[in-house]
Design an enzyme around this catalytic site. Structure first.
Site, short mmCIF file in Angstrom:
data_model
loop_
_atom_site.label_atom_id
_atom_site.label_comp_id
_atom_site.label_asym_id
_atom_site.label_seq_id
_atom_site.Cartn_x
_atom_site.Cartn_y
_atom_site.Cartn_z
N ASP A 22 2.06 11.29 42.94
CA ASP A 22 2.64 12.28 43.85
C ASP A 22 1.98 12.29 45.22
O ASP A 22 2.63 12.52 46.23
CB ASP A 22 2.51 13.69 43.24
CG ASP A 22 3.48 13.91 42.09
OD1 ASP A 22 3.41 14.99 41.49
OD2 ASP A 22 4.31 13.02 41.83
N GLU A 86 -8.92 16.92 33.11
CA GLU A 86 -9.81 17.12 34.28
C GLU A 86 -9.88 18.60 34.64
O GLU A 86 -10.95 19.17 34.86
CB GLU A 86 -9.28 16.35 35.49
CG GLU A 86 -9.88 14.99 35.71
CD GLU A 86 -9.42 14.38 37.03
OE1 GLU A 86 -8.73 15.06 37.81
OE2 GLU A 86 -9.76 13.23 37.28
#
Length: 1047
Positions: A22, A86
């Site tokens: 993205d 994460e």
């Protein structure tokens, strides 16, 4: 419970979490480059780490060793289990170690992240397929938490560049890094920094000397700054960036020495006075030997400059780095640098991006300007400065204006940088702005913008708007200390224009600045009326002289600067159009009488031999600035009566000056008076205090001035009083009356007035107190008014305001809110009187003072003599017999209303006057003392707190014992019917107040008989309680009681 982030040291300043598909080639790449260029050590997962179902140890370690996390939440972020894992670990660090998490909502709404709704939620569900419910729950929790954090929503910003800039600024604030400012759009900068950093890293075990070489405008200085930001933290504060060395040396005969002093100050934090270049070289190499340092020498033009600042770099400590930027390759080779890094032009892609950032505030051209932008970029040939200037010039212009500009560009050779830059010059609307630009190029780089504006306005050039337009067009910049600057290429271009009318005939140039040209014109006496400005400077060890007839034909000369030059002959031959004269080191004793200076706006006469400025006063009605500093024989200021429009008077370092002419009082427009280091000046004329226009008065170093008059209150515009290191021992009381003063440096007090005045006031109230140890602001500058009243009925309530007359008797504070009043009262009691409210409330009851000596004190305010005498007798009898636990009469009499409380304060509400006004107040205090303290007066101050008007009046001890009619008027004027009032008695250590009573006196009794006090077993109450007689309504309101208890 979260641990402190400081308990867990970090390796990385910033960790960027993002979905690569993205954002990798858009916001993330730009953000990473901007952070790196700002010296922020940033971790970016570049996909070299192995991806998998669990985070590898390397990535977990990187997360745990990062201080700040930027989470770029894009539409498909939740489509990556890697990103979600994460994020879970990032939020764990946030909660466990207090690490900072900053979300960036890039193409998604914050609510979609919080609620996992919309396409973002669908991506999460798809990712969670065939995974454990517990894992999905952890992901949702992490997304909800990060969605609730304050961050940035990309949708509300005009462009990506604006968002990146704000993020970087916020990161730098949070990291508290002191960095050099670099270009707004650091396109292509990262590659330069990386290459040079690699060279430095490869030579980390030795002294590394790097030269950055290239033509002007390629970004040598910008690259050096970015490199400095990148590596400066390796050197533990031993760093120095000496910028614009050529300019410093060219504009200052002692420039090299100034740079030597700055280098020692930067690296060793040692401020030393250097008297010669040779001595400076010795000090530098002696002090820096074997020290690991980072030094950047920017824009070096001569080998002598290198030798003076770093004669033998090999003596520096291992790991030191010396960086030199220059246009002269030969200079670097002669200095035997380890590596020369050659700056090259930008490629066409970087050029287009840089140009677009300046022209469109985005990295790509707008659609209909795409081809036009590429054509402009082609003409700039990759020169960053040209791209910046032309981009700013064409910004917000129409397509037709772009095409016109391109037609002009087609006529200019591609390699002619000056002509490319000249497009912006030619685009200036009229000749006045062009003249302003040329004057700055030739004479005013490094000069104060305000002073230059005055000079050029005097030339009729409308410089206020003119300079603003030049700044907008990127032709001129405002630098440190409001000085004017510009890039070397622009300066050279302007100077070329000034001489283009006749390149081979300097006498026909409009402005003369080149030394050889000026010398030739003056020797040949062939100057013409074309010449508008001239500058001729000689080194400090050189002098010369010319005849005044060399200026005879320069009829339009407006600007003149001479250094080390004497003129012989008839001064009437010099142009009468002069607006600016800067003359240093002339040898005459005073300005010749035949000088015609009637049009002067700025006159600077420094380092001269003058004993007086003029023999006879001259009418100079256009003169705005007079600077006669550094004149060691000057004994008296000029007569100012013929200088009606003077705004700035600067007479620094005139050691023989003994008198300021009384006509200084005639200067109705003066805003600055600077008499710094006039060490023989002992007195200021009274007339100086009548100058209501003065904003800044500087007397620092005037060691013989011992007093400032109270008349200084008349200087109603004074915003800065700077008088450190003088003989003044006492700050004038009236200084606190000033409604305008913002900064003060006097008698050891220095700082903003709202920080200094509290300490200053308490030094007046308690002269024996070391007030300098109690300098503090009023609770975050909460007080808008501090009124100090004295023997006067002049009570001024305007805000902000301080009132002080000759003998300080009362301090008056006006607060903004009930909460402020309570906070300030607590601080006054606890901090200034060393009295603790908790102690007062817990130690004032009778059973705790049975074995101590009891004493009483009656304080009268207003017409209270009869009542105070009566109360004094009653108290004496009660204390002598010790017949009761309560010694103060609580009954109301026809002539008074009584209010009584246990402890050190009494509360009441001002009652209806019943046809007669209050005549006075009698304050009675019964207190205990140890035998050792019996001879000592216990009262230090009395505070009258009006909770209704939010005021505090403080009366010091000597005022209390000599209360006069004016003091009473001050009290009475602040008491109105219905006001909730508390009177607090501040006592010293070793004393405890048992009871306090206030008797509000209405009428004038001829005699008062007090019934004997009955023996009553009084029980101490935890509440502050008033005890009026049953016949009169108790006026100690619940409001006042609540306020007292809340303290």
């Amino acid at each position: 419970m979260s641990s402190s982030s400081d308990d867990h040291p970090w390796t990385y300043d910033v960790f960027i979490s993002f979905r690569g598909e993205d954002t990798r080639n858009t916001i993330v790449s730009h953000l990473y480059a901007a952070l790196q260029n700002s010296g922020v050590y940033t971790f970016l997962d570049d996909q070299k780490l192995t991806k998998g179902e669990v985070l590898g140890p390397a990535l977990r370690k990187a997360i745990e060793e990062s201080k700040i996390f930027i989470v770029v939440l894009s539409p498909d972020y939740a489509g990556s289990s890697w990103c979600l894992r994460e994020l879970v670990h990032i939020m764990d660090c946030h909660e466990s170690y207090g690490r900072i998490v900053l979300p960036v909502f890039y193409g998604v709404e914050p609510s979609e992240v919080r609620k996992q709704s919309g396409d973002f939620g669908k991506a999460l569900k798809l990712t969670a397929t065939k995974r454990e419910d517990q894992l999905l729950s952890m992901w949702k929790t992490a997304l909800t938490k990060v969605g609730n954090l304050a961050g940035w929503d990309y949708n509300i910003f005009r462009n990506e560049g604006e968002l990146v800039e704000l993020i970087v600024e916020d990161i730098l604030r949070k990291l508290d890094i002191s960095l050099l400012s670099i270009t707004e759009f650091p396109i292509g900068l990262e590659s330069h920094v990386q290459q040079i950093t690699k060279i430095i890293d490869d030579q980390s075990c030795k002294v590394c000397i790097i030269g950055i070489w290239g033509m002007g405008g390629l970004g040598k200085t910008t690259t050096a700054k970015a490199l400095y930001n990148q590596i400066h933290r390796r050197f533990q504060g031993r760093t120095s960036f000496l910028e614009s060395i050529r300019e410093v040396c060219d504009n200052n005969s002692g420039g090299v020495i100034t740079l030597q002093e700055q280098l020692l100050l930067d690296l060793l934090e040692i401020k030393q006075k250097i008297h010669s270049i040779a001595l400076g070289k010795t000090k530098i190499m002696t002090r820096l030997q074997r020290q690991k340092v980072l030094v950047v020498l920017d824009d070096v033009t001569k080998s002598e400059q290198l030798k003076a600042l770093c004669a033998n770099p090999k003596l520096l400590g291992s790991g030191s780095v010396l960086i030199i930027t220059t246009r002269d390759l030969r200079l670097l080779k002669s200095f035997k640098v380890d590596h020369v890094y050659t700056m090259t032009e930008m490629d066409k892609h970087q050029s287009l991006e840089l140009f677009s950032c300046h022209a469109f505030q985005q990295p790509n051209p707008r659609d209909k300007f795409s081809e036009l932008s590429r054509n402009v970029v082609a003409y700039c040939k990759g020169l960053p400065l040209a791209l910046e200037v032309l981009g700013c010039y064409l910004s917000e212009r129409t397509e037709k204006e772009w095409r016109d500009a391109l037609q002009i560009l087609e006529k200019i050779p591609n390699n002619d940088v000056q002509q490319i830059l000249r497009i912006s010059y030619d685009g200036l609307e009229d000749y006045t702005k062009q003249d302003i630009f040329l004057d700055i190029c030739c004479f005013f780089i490094g000069k104060n913008r305000a002073d230059v504006t005055e000079i050029l306005n005097g030339c009729g050039l409308h410089a206020d708007i003119g300079i603003s337009i030049l700044i907008e067009r990127s032709l001129v910049k405002v630098e440190k200390n409001n000085t004017l600057g510009m890039h070397d290429l622009l300066r050279d271009m302007g100077r070329s224009i000034a001489g283009e009318s006749s390149i081979k005939e300097p006498a026909k140039h409009s402005r003369l600045w080149f030394h050889d040209d000026v010398n030739d014109v003056l020797l040949k006496k062939n100057g013409t009326e074309i010449v508008e400005g001239l500058i001729f400077e000689l080194p400090i060890t050189h002098r010369t002289r010319f005849g005044t007839n060399a200026f005879q034909d320069m009829k339009k000369l407006r600007l003149l600067k001479l250094d080390g030059v004497d003129l012989i002959g008839d001064y009437g031959l010099i142009s009468k159009q002069l607006r600016w004269v800067d003359w240093q080191r002339p040898t005459f004793k005073c300005i010749p009488d035949d000088s015609d200076l009637g049009n002067l706006v700025v006159f600077e006469l420094k380092h001269s031999n003058i004993g007086q400025v003029w023999q006879e006063p001259k009418l100079l009605d256009k003169l705005k600035i007079l600077n006669v500093s550094h004149n060691k024989y000057l004994k008296i200021t000029p007569d100012f009566s013929k200088l009606p429009n003077l705004e700035k008077l600067i007479m620094m370092e005139c050691p023989s000056l003994i008198e300021v002419h009384q006509s200084i009082g005639d200067l109705k427009n003066i805003v600055l008076i600077n008499l710094r280091d006039c060490k023989s000046l002992a007195n200021l004329p009274r007339e100086i205090y009548q100058l209501i226009s003065v904003k800044t008065l500087i007397l620092s170093g005037c060691s013989k001035i011992e007093k400032l008059e109270e008349d200084i209150m008349q200087m109603e515009s004074l915003t800065a009083l700077i008088a450190a290191n003088t003989g003044i021992k006492q700050v004038p009381y009236s200084i606190a009356r000033s409604k305008s003063i913002g900064y003060i440096s006097l008698c050891g007090y220095e700082g903003l007035s709202h920080d200094v005045f509290p300490s200053l006031i308490w030094s007046w109230m308690s002269p024996t107190r070391n007030s300098l140890s109690h300098v503090f602001p009023f609770a975050g500058n909460s007080l808008s008014l501090v009124s100090l009243d004295v023997e006067s009925n002049n009570m001024d309530y305007q805000s902000p305001m301080v009132t002080v007359l000759s003998k300080l008797r009362c301090v008056w504070f006006q607060c903004h809110s009930e909460n402020q009043l309570t906070q300030e009262l607590r601080r006054f009691i606890d901090d200034l009187y060393d009295v603790n409210f908790t102690e007062l409330e817990t130690t004032s009851h009778g059973h705790q003072i049975k074995n101590l000596f009891l004493k009483s004190l009656v304080i009268g305010m207003g017409s209270s003599q009869i009542v105070t005498d009566t109360l004094g007798k009653s108290l004496a009898q009660g204390l002598a017999t010790n017949s009761s636990d309560s010694f103060l009469p609580g009954d109301n009499y026809p002539s008074w209303l009584a209010y009584k409380c246990e402890g050190s304060s009494v509360l009441f509400q001002v009652p209806e006057d019943s046809g007669s006004c209050m005549k006075g107040i009698a304050l009675c205090v019964v207190y205990s003392s140890t035998p050792q303290n019996l001879p000592i007066e216990c009262i230090t101050s009395v505070l009258i707190i009006n909770y209704t008007k939010l005021t505090i009046q403080i009366y010091k001890d000597d005022t209390i014992m000599s209360f006069n009619d004016e003091d009473w008027e001050g009290v009475l004027s602040n008491l109105k019917v219905g006001d909730n009032v508390e009177i607090f008695v501040a006592i010293g250590h070793g004393f405890t107040v048992k009871e306090t009573a206030a008797y509000l006196i209405y009428g004038q009794p001829t005699a008062v008989e007090i019934e004997p006090i009955p023996e009553v077993d009084a029980q101490p109450s935890p509440d502050a309680k008033t005890e009026p007689s049953p016949e009169v309504e108790a006026h100690s309101s619940p409001y006042a009681k609540r306020r007292r208890l809340s303290i």
